[in-house]
Enzyme design. Sequence first.
Site, short mmCIF file in Angstrom:
data_model
loop_
_atom_site.label_atom_id
_atom_site.label_comp_id
_atom_site.label_asym_id
_atom_site.label_seq_id
_atom_site.Cartn_x
_atom_site.Cartn_y
_atom_site.Cartn_z
N TYR A 144 0.86 -1.39 -0.01
CA TYR A 144 0.02 0.04 -0.12
C TYR A 144 0.94 1.22 0.04
CZ TYR A 144 -3.52 3.37 1.62
OH TYR A 144 -4.50 4.20 1.72
N ASP A 239 9.20 3.17 0.25
CA ASP A 239 8.05 3.60 0.97
C ASP A 239 8.46 3.43 2.19
OD1 ASP A 239 5.84 4.38 2.41
OD2 ASP A 239 4.39 3.42 0.72
N LYS A 267 3.42 9.08 9.02
CA LYS A 267 3.23 8.42 10.31
C LYS A 267 4.25 8.96 11.39
CE LYS A 267 0.52 4.73 8.67
NZ LYS A 267 0.55 3.89 7.25
#
Length: 429
Positions: A144, A239, A267
């Site tokens: 993702y 990522d 995050k």
Amino acid sequence: MIYRRSSALFAEAQRYIPGGVNSPVRAFKAVGGNPVFVKEAKGAYLYDEDGNRLIDYIASWGPLILGHAYAPVIEAVIEKAKKGTSFGMPTEIETRLARLAVSMVPNIDKIRFVNSGTEACMSAVRLARGFTGRDKIIKFAGCYHGHSDSFLIQAGSGAVTFGSPNSPGVTQGTAKDTLLATYNNLESVKALAAANKGEIAAIIIEPVAGNMGCIIPEENFIKGLRELCDQENILLIFDEVMTGFRLAKGGAQEVLGINADIVTFGKVIGGGLPVGAFAAREEIMGHLAPDGPVYQAGTLSGNPLAMSAGLAMLTELNNRPEIFRSLADKTQYLGQGMAKVLTDNHIPFQMNRFGSMISIHFTEEPVVDFESSAKGNNAVFKKYFHGMLDQGIYLPPSAFESYFLNDALSYDDLDETIAALSNIAKDLH
Ligand SMILES: *Cc1c(COP(=O)(O)O)cnc(C)c1O
């Protein structure tokens, strides 16, 4: 536990917000039942609207690595807010966070702040295309990278939980430039690279995957990707929205000993406020506006509240790097305790763990890619999830998500979690 007020709040939310939530996985569709509405949180604990205390294993899906309402972060945000919340002009704190991030992460010279991990990955791909003059990208099934169009092709976690591997609304034109490879399968990548020679701008990967459960990259696979990118002049994008500042100061690049060409963050870097970032060496970042032609912008990018939370968070992690070790130790302790309970009760399972990321899959086969992850028994997972929730343990409400441990969790909390599992283990058949 009683969830009367949460249920009422969810019913009301559904009248005004699609599905009652602002991000789909929160709606509990994969596990059934009503989502828990949280009222406040402190340290390792969530306090919900019905007055239940829950031990939290999602930490806002990763950012709150030091626990909820961590005092230095909260104080930094309050002090900043008193001086104005947004200017649309440069501020010194952006440079301070940039300097610190660049000093912690290997192999990057410059970093650009955005507002989410989605934006970071979307912008990283645009930059890679602008830099190489090529259109196509390779991504891995089950990884993702946020919800921008190019990535909603077999996108793991949320997207699979809802049974829509390719979202309606993504055009054929966009989808055809995203090529799909298999995680931990170098041959699948080499085949795509050979069939699309000279056309691939970037390979984007979660260097340790966390959106199909936690999946660890095999050494030859990740090294092979680096070599292939070097041979074919393809940019390798790590990522690190999930792994950055979680696995180590320098994230997966440091732990795996592999340099990426562009790295994305989110995050943890925002300390619980909306921040994303992408970073690379000077040669690549020089292509970005205003220095270069690749456009990227944001009204609230580098927002002072968000920067102050990120700076307080990274400062703590930079000053106390032993946190990473201690989190990994706690995760190992939890994993061993839970594995023993499941083994003693003859429940088939796989447990994948890397640093402070961990996931349990109710399947007999090793989980190494999306296909093997999807073989997990969801009926068992639902019982497990609700059985734990009933005892005050808040796990990710989907079998495709990694757990995120936070530093506020005590060994007593971990023991309570293991005990909760042993209370329900006999029902998990
Ligand atoms: C969470 C996540 C994203 C998306 O970040 P948002 O802030 O939710 O947009 C991208 N990549 C990975 C690996 C993630 O875990």
